[in-house]
Design a protein around this motif. Structure first.
Motif, PDB file in Angstrom:
ATOM      1  N   THR A  21      33.751  61.995  72.429  1.00  0.00           N
ATOM      2  CA  THR A  21      34.645  62.257  71.304  1.00  0.00           C
ATOM      3  C   THR A  21      35.759  63.203  71.719  1.00  0.00           C
ATOM      4  O   THR A  21      35.740  63.772  72.818  1.00  0.00           O
ATOM      5  CB  THR A  21      33.878  62.889  70.122  1.00  0.00           C
ATOM      6  N   LYS A  22      36.699  63.411  70.834  1.00  0.00           N
ATOM      7  CA  LYS A  22      37.820  64.303  71.132  1.00  0.00           C
ATOM      8  C   LYS A  22      37.388  65.755  71.250  1.00  0.00           C
ATOM      9  O   LYS A  22      38.148  66.585  71.732  1.00  0.00           O
ATOM     10  CB  LYS A  22      38.911  64.151  70.070  1.00  0.00           C
ATOM     11  N   LYS A  23      36.158  66.057  70.816  1.00  0.00           N
ATOM     12  CA  LYS A  23      35.621  67.413  70.999  1.00  0.00           C
ATOM     13  C   LYS A  23      35.501  67.759  72.485  1.00  0.00           C
ATOM     14  O   LYS A  23      35.539  68.918  72.866  1.00  0.00           O
ATOM     15  CB  LYS A  23      34.227  67.533  70.376  1.00  0.00           C
ATOM     16  N   ILE A  24      35.341  66.738  73.324  1.00  0.00           N
ATOM     17  CA  ILE A  24      35.197  66.933  74.771  1.00  0.00           C
ATOM     18  C   ILE A  24      36.483  67.497  75.366  1.00  0.00           C
ATOM     19  O   ILE A  24      36.458  68.315  76.264  1.00  0.00           O
ATOM     20  CB  ILE A  24      34.858  65.597  75.472  1.00  0.00           C
ATOM     21  N   GLY A  25      37.608  67.027  74.868  1.00  0.00           N
ATOM     22  CA  GLY A  25      38.892  67.487  75.391  1.00  0.00           C
ATOM     23  C   GLY A  25      39.908  66.362  75.386  1.00  0.00           C
ATOM     24  O   GLY A  25      39.768  65.385  74.635  1.00  0.00           O
ATOM     25  N   ASN A  26      40.907  66.472  76.233  1.00  0.00           N
ATOM     26  CA  ASN A  26      41.945  65.443  76.286  1.00  0.00           C
ATOM     27  C   ASN A  26      41.419  64.182  76.972  1.00  0.00           C
ATOM     28  O   ASN A  26      40.273  64.127  77.414  1.00  0.00           O
ATOM     29  CB  ASN A  26      43.208  65.988  76.959  1.00  0.00           C
ATOM     30  N   ALA A  27      42.260  63.161  77.069  1.00  0.00           N
ATOM     31  CA  ALA A  27      41.839  61.873  77.610  1.00  0.00           C
ATOM     32  C   ALA A  27      41.306  61.980  79.039  1.00  0.00           C
ATOM     33  O   ALA A  27      40.345  61.308  79.403  1.00  0.00           O
ATOM     34  CB  ALA A  27      43.001  60.885  77.560  1.00  0.00           C
ATOM     35  N   VAL A  28      41.918  62.842  79.837  1.00  0.00           N
ATOM     36  CA  VAL A  28      41.473  63.023  81.217  1.00  0.00           C
ATOM     37  C   VAL A  28      40.028  63.535  81.248  1.00  0.00           C
ATOM     38  O   VAL A  28      39.182  63.025  81.986  1.00  0.00           O
ATOM     39  CB  VAL A  28      42.418  63.986  81.974  1.00  0.00           C
ATOM     40  N   GLN A  29      39.731  64.531  80.414  1.00  0.00           N
ATOM     41  CA  GLN A  29      38.380  65.102  80.382  1.00  0.00           C
ATOM     42  C   GLN A  29      37.370  64.107  79.815  1.00  0.00           C
ATOM     43  O   GLN A  29      36.241  64.010  80.315  1.00  0.00           O
ATOM     44  CB  GLN A  29      38.385  66.385  79.560  1.00  0.00           C
ATOM     45  N   ARG A  30      37.763  63.357  78.780  1.00  0.00           N
ATOM     46  CA  ARG A  30      36.850  62.360  78.196  1.00  0.00           C
ATOM     47  C   ARG A  30      36.538  61.263  79.208  1.00  0.00           C
ATOM     48  O   ARG A  30      35.378  60.868  79.368  1.00  0.00           O
ATOM     49  CB  ARG A  30      37.449  61.747  76.928  1.00  0.00           C
ATOM     50  N   ASN A  31      37.562  60.790  79.925  1.00  0.00           N
ATOM     51  CA  ASN A  31      37.337  59.743  80.919  1.00  0.00           C
ATOM     52  C   ASN A  31      36.472  60.241  82.073  1.00  0.00           C
ATOM     53  O   ASN A  31      35.611  59.513  82.571  1.00  0.00           O
ATOM     54  CB  ASN A  31      38.666  59.207  81.445  1.00  0.00           C
ATOM     55  N   ARG A  32      36.672  61.485  82.476  1.00  0.00           N
ATOM     56  CA  ARG A  32      35.850  62.066  83.538  1.00  0.00           C
ATOM     57  C   ARG A  32      34.386  62.139  83.099  1.00  0.00           C
ATOM     58  O   ARG A  32      33.470  61.803  83.871  1.00  0.00           O
ATOM     59  CB  ARG A  32      36.347  63.461  83.902  1.00  0.00           C
ATOM     60  N   ALA A  33      34.162  62.562  81.859  1.00  0.00           N
ATOM     61  CA  ALA A  33      32.794  62.649  81.332  1.00  0.00           C
ATOM     62  C   ALA A  33      32.134  61.273  81.343  1.00  0.00           C
ATOM     63  O   ALA A  33      30.981  61.127  81.767  1.00  0.00           O
ATOM     64  CB  ALA A  33      32.819  63.228  79.918  1.00  0.00           C
ATOM     65  N   LYS A  34      32.853  60.250  80.915  1.00  0.00           N
ATOM     66  CA  LYS A  34      32.289  58.900  80.892  1.00  0.00           C
ATOM     67  C   LYS A  34      32.049  58.370  82.301  1.00  0.00           C
ATOM     68  O   LYS A  34      31.036  57.708  82.552  1.00  0.00           O
ATOM     69  CB  LYS A  34      33.198  57.952  80.096  1.00  0.00           C
ATOM     70  N   ARG A  35      32.951  58.688  83.239  1.00  0.00           N
ATOM     71  CA  ARG A  35      32.748  58.271  84.637  1.00  0.00           C
ATOM     72  C   ARG A  35      31.487  58.891  85.213  1.00  0.00           C
ATOM     73  O   ARG A  35      30.726  58.227  85.935  1.00  0.00           O
ATOM     74  CB  ARG A  35      33.952  58.668  85.500  1.00  0.00           C
ATOM     75  N   ARG A  36      31.260  60.159  84.910  1.00  0.00           N
ATOM     76  CA  ARG A  36      30.058  60.837  85.422  1.00  0.00           C
ATOM     77  C   ARG A  36      28.797  60.176  84.865  1.00  0.00           C
ATOM     78  O   ARG A  36      27.824  59.947  85.603  1.00  0.00           O
ATOM     79  CB  ARG A  36      30.080  62.327  85.041  1.00  0.00           C
ATOM     80  N   ALA A  50      28.603  61.717  75.532  1.00  0.00           N
ATOM     81  CA  ALA A  50      28.876  62.981  76.224  1.00  0.00           C
ATOM     82  C   ALA A  50      28.988  64.101  75.191  1.00  0.00           C
ATOM     83  O   ALA A  50      29.605  63.925  74.150  1.00  0.00           O
ATOM     84  CB  ALA A  50      30.166  62.865  77.018  1.00  0.00           C
ATOM     85  N   LYS A  51      28.383  65.235  75.498  1.00  0.00           N
ATOM     86  CA  LYS A  51      28.509  66.409  74.638  1.00  0.00           C
ATOM     87  C   LYS A  51      29.534  67.374  75.230  1.00  0.00           C
ATOM     88  O   LYS A  51      29.920  67.249  76.392  1.00  0.00           O
ATOM     89  CB  LYS A  51      27.155  67.107  74.501  1.00  0.00           C
ATOM     90  N   GLN A  52      29.937  68.331  74.427  1.00  0.00           N
ATOM     91  CA  GLN A  52      31.005  69.245  74.817  1.00  0.00           C
ATOM     92  C   GLN A  52      30.729  69.959  76.140  1.00  0.00           C
ATOM     93  O   GLN A  52      31.641  70.193  76.921  1.00  0.00           O
ATOM     94  CB  GLN A  52      31.212  70.275  73.709  1.00  0.00           C
ATOM     95  N   ALA A  53      29.490  70.274  76.425  1.00  0.00           N
ATOM     96  CA  ALA A  53      29.143  71.037  77.622  1.00  0.00           C
ATOM     97  C   ALA A  53      29.243  70.231  78.915  1.00  0.00           C
ATOM     98  O   ALA A  53      29.155  70.799  80.000  1.00  0.00           O
ATOM     99  CB  ALA A  53      27.723  71.589  77.484  1.00  0.00           C
ATOM    100  N   ILE A  54      29.451  68.933  78.824  1.00  0.00           N
ATOM    101  CA  ILE A  54      29.377  68.084  80.020  1.00  0.00           C
ATOM    102  C   ILE A  54      30.397  68.461  81.095  1.00  0.00           C
ATOM    103  O   ILE A  54      30.105  68.391  82.278  1.00  0.00           O
ATOM    104  CB  ILE A  54      29.499  66.585  79.662  1.00  0.00           C
ATOM    105  N   ASN A  55      31.581  68.892  80.716  1.00  0.00           N
ATOM    106  CA  ASN A  55      32.607  69.193  81.719  1.00  0.00           C
ATOM    107  C   ASN A  55      32.358  70.500  82.467  1.00  0.00           C
ATOM    108  O   ASN A  55      32.897  70.697  83.539  1.00  0.00           O
ATOM    109  CB  ASN A  55      33.997  69.183  81.089  1.00  0.00           C
ATOM    110  N   GLU A  56      31.537  71.383  81.912  1.00  0.00           N
ATOM    111  CA  GLU A  56      31.197  72.634  82.611  1.00  0.00           C
ATOM    112  C   GLU A  56      29.858  72.528  83.325  1.00  0.00           C
ATOM    113  O   GLU A  56      29.424  73.463  83.978  1.00  0.00           O
ATOM    114  CB  GLU A  56      31.140  73.807  81.622  1.00  0.00           C
ATOM    115  N   THR A  57      29.193  71.385  83.197  1.00  0.00           N
ATOM    116  CA  THR A  57      27.855  71.200  83.751  1.00  0.00           C
ATOM    117  C   THR A  57      27.928  70.777  85.219  1.00  0.00           C
ATOM    118  O   THR A  57      28.726  69.928  85.577  1.00  0.00           O
ATOM    119  CB  THR A  57      27.100  70.122  82.937  1.00  0.00           C
ATOM    120  N   THR A  58      27.066  71.372  86.042  1.00  0.00           N
ATOM    121  CA  THR A  58      27.001  70.977  87.454  1.00  0.00           C
ATOM    122  C   THR A  58      26.380  69.587  87.570  1.00  0.00           C
ATOM    123  O   THR A  58      25.716  69.113  86.639  1.00  0.00           O
ATOM    124  CB  THR A  58      26.133  71.961  88.263  1.00  0.00           C
ATOM    125  N   HIS A  59      26.559  68.970  88.716  1.00  0.00           N
ATOM    126  CA  HIS A  59      25.995  67.640  88.931  1.00  0.00           C
ATOM    127  C   HIS A  59      24.462  67.681  88.849  1.00  0.00           C
ATOM    128  O   HIS A  59      23.847  66.776  88.272  1.00  0.00           O
ATOM    129  CB  HIS A  59      26.442  67.091  90.288  1.00  0.00           C
TER     130      HIS A  59
END
Length: 108
Positions: A40-55, A76-85
């Motif tokens: 969702t847009k809570k994740i961030g901009n399109a770049v961040q949302r696409n990165r979350a989905k790619r992961r 994807a939840k909001q914390a996904i972009n700060e989460t380590t692999h």
């Protein structure tokens, strides 16, 4: 999966499991393995949302052969972009285990 109504059906009928970085909705079905990824847009901009989905997509590909047939939706939840692999992989396995989506081993 692309259709809104397909996603809504799984949200209503499927089982769900949550962790800090990902939510899984799962509905068992014979002879089909469908998957959808949302952010969702809570994740961030399109770049961040696409990165979350790619992961999430990359992790699904890793485990796909060991999973039961059915329909999977990964959110994807909001914390996904700060989460380590490592943490994301752990969370991913947790939601799959909680919903018992791994195939039962036949070799006992």
């Amino acid at each position: 999966m692309k259709l809104h109504r397909e996603f809504q059906y799984i949200y209503r009928k499927g089982k769900d499991a949550h962790t800090s970085s990902v939510v899984l909705f799962f509905l068992p079905a014979a002879n089909t393995k469908k998957v959808g990824f949302t952010a969702t847009k809570k994740i961030g901009n399109a770049v961040q949302r696409n990165r979350a989905k790619r992961r999430l997509r990359a992790l699904f590909i890793t485990y796909a052969s060991a999973l039961q047939e059915g329909t999977y939706i990964f959110v994807a939840k909001q914390a996904i972009n700060e989460t380590t692999h490592e943490k994301l992989t752990s969370d991913f396995k947790k939601v799959l285990n909680r919903l018992q989506t791994f195939k039962k081993s036949s070799d006992g």
